[in-house]
Design an enzyme around this catalytic site. Structure first.
Site, PDB file in Angstrom:
ATOM      1  N   HIS A 221       0.813  -1.214   0.000  1.00  0.00           N
ATOM      2  CA  HIS A 221       0.000   0.000   0.000  1.00  0.00           C
ATOM      3  C   HIS A 221       0.850   1.269   0.000  1.00  0.00           C
ATOM      4  CE1 HIS A 221       0.481  -0.277   4.508  1.00  0.00           C
ATOM      5  NE2 HIS A 221       0.569   1.027   4.374  1.00  0.00           N
ATOM      6  N   ASP A 247      -0.629  -7.423   0.729  1.00  0.00           N
ATOM      7  CA  ASP A 247      -0.017  -6.131   1.053  1.00  0.00           C
ATOM      8  C   ASP A 247       1.501  -6.264   1.039  1.00  0.00           C
ATOM      9  OD1 ASP A 247       0.335  -3.514   1.639  1.00  0.00           O
ATOM     10  OD2 ASP A 247      -0.454  -3.598   3.687  1.00  0.00           O
ATOM     11  N   GLY A 322       3.952   5.657   9.432  1.00  0.00           N
ATOM     12  CA  GLY A 322       5.316   5.704   8.914  1.00  0.00           C
ATOM     13  C   GLY A 322       6.068   4.407   9.084  1.00  0.00           C
ATOM     14  N   SER A 324       4.790   1.559   8.257  1.00  0.00           N
ATOM     15  CA  SER A 324       4.323   0.648   7.210  1.00  0.00           C
ATOM     16  C   SER A 324       5.479   0.078   6.397  1.00  0.00           C
ATOM     17  CB  SER A 324       3.369   1.378   6.260  1.00  0.00           C
ATOM     18  OG  SER A 324       2.097   1.499   6.810  1.00  0.00           O
ATOM     19  N   SER A 339       1.844  -4.007   7.986  1.00  0.00           N
ATOM     20  CA  SER A 339       0.758  -3.546   7.128  1.00  0.00           C
ATOM     21  C   SER A 339      -0.043  -2.439   7.788  1.00  0.00           C
ATOM     22  CB  SER A 339      -0.160  -4.724   6.768  1.00  0.00           C
ATOM     23  OG  SER A 339      -1.295  -4.290   6.050  1.00  0.00           O
TER      24      SER A 339
END
Length: 365
Positions: A221, A247, A322, A324, A339
């Site tokens: 993402h 993801d 941040g 992720s 995720s």
């Protein structure tokens, strides 16, 4: 969704940055000196040596280094530099005074009469350094070469004329300089490490998951788009993203970046064995850093507002916006890329299906 999707959850356990750093015990050379465990295999691979030859060479080079320091001191102004002769396993020492050649051989080194002392060559470098700002861009660097007893100056092909003018400007002895044409231009190299920040299209920020051949894995993402590193230097671009349903994202980096099999706190990545539910797990992200907890339920379906992701693993590890894409690791085994989550859980997408889907393999530390 981007990086702003993440919500922090309370961490049940936080450990210091080095807590999970593990490694193989160091090997020892025959003189008892401790060596990095990876050094001997690397010497075997890159220099074509057997294990015994690698250990013997380390011993020989160590002795040569000690001898160089001794002779540099005793020869003083007549010391003309030294280099290791891999063919003979001895130190080769340049001497500007023929009367002192015997002193070198008596010490167990190979002696060679040379024109310039080490001090003269260093002085030449100093003069070139002093005028560095005025050097033409075609000149890519310079430095002492003990083997040739010269200062080697590198320049792009066909640009030799710029060298002459620069040498005249700096006032160095041209006889002490050897000009070498090269097509290679030096560039900085940056490490790709799990947990470090990167920026997408010069705006949103995410975190590196794990280094793979030619790049790294992260959250899908976070892409697509071009990517810059935490230092804002161009890094590459997304080669593939999969979100929702999955993801994961695969970023292919340019030649300025070198994927390393480590997390940014020094933890080595040794494989991808899946940790059991209830096992401890830690993550590294560019917002909250290194936080730990335990592995929760697996094969989780998570329904984000932006789309549903299947096959994820739940944890109680603390994370925020941040993080992720950041690395989840159990011991030295890669688990997955962060995720998202809510106030009580953080999910990661498992690394193994991401590796399979992107046709990549982990860079091991």
């Amino acid at each position: 969704m981007k990086f702003t999707k993440l919500l922090g959850v309370a961490a049940t356990a936080v450990v210091s940055a080095g807590a999970l750093v593990t490694g193989t015990p160091a090997a020892a050379s025959s003189d008892g000196t401790l060596l990095n465990a990876e050094m001997v295999p690397a010497l075997q691979r890159d220099l074509g040596l057997t294990a015994g030859q690698a250990l013997a060479r380390i011993q020989s080079e160590t002795a040569a280094g000690t001898l160089e320091q001794s002779l540099a001191s005793s020869l003083a102004g007549s010391f003309g530099g030294a280099s290791y002769n891999e063919a003979t396993g001895k130190l080769r020492v340049g001497v500007t005074d023929a009367a002192k050649l015997a002193k070198v051989t008596a010490a167990g080194a190979e002696a060679e009469l040379v024109r310039f002392s080490s001090a003269q060559l260093d002085s030449t470098v100093d003069r070139l350094n002093a005028g560095e700002r005025t050097a033409d861009g075609a000149i890519t660097g310079w430095g002492v070469d003990a083997k040739s007893n010269r200062v080697t100056l590198n320049v792009l092909p066909g640009k030799g004329g710029t060298v002459d003018s620069y040498l005249e400007k700096t006032g160095v002895d041209k006889a002490a300089v050897s000009v070498v044409e090269t097509t290679s231009v030096p560039t900085l190299k940056y490490d790709v490490r799990g947990g470090d920040a990167y920026y997408i299209n010069n705006s949103s920020r995410c975190s590196i998951g794990f280094s793979v051949n030619g790049g790294f894995l992260t959250a899908g993402h976070c892409g697509p788009g071009t990517v810059a590193g935490s230092n804002r230097v161009a890094m590459g671009s997304f080669a593939r993203t999969s979100f929702p349903t999955n993801d994961y994202g695969h970023v292919r980096v340019n030649s300025n970046w070198v994927p390393r099999g480590i997390i940014n706190n020094g933890t080595r990545v040794s494989g991808s064995n899946v940790a059991a539910t209830g096992a401890s797990v830690c993550k590294s992200g560019s917002t909250t850093g290194w936080t730990c907890g335990t592995v929760g339920a697996k094969n989780q379906t998570v329904r984000y507002a932006e789309g549903t992701v299947y096959g994820m693993t739940a944890t109680n590890v603390h994370s925020q916006a941040g993080d992720s894409g950041g690395s989840f690791i159990a011991g030295n085994q890669a688990q997955g890329m962060l995720s998202g989550g809510n106030s009580s859980v953080t999910y990661f997408f498992p690394v193994r299906p991401a590796l399979s889907a992107t046709g990549t393999s982990l860079v091991l530390g």
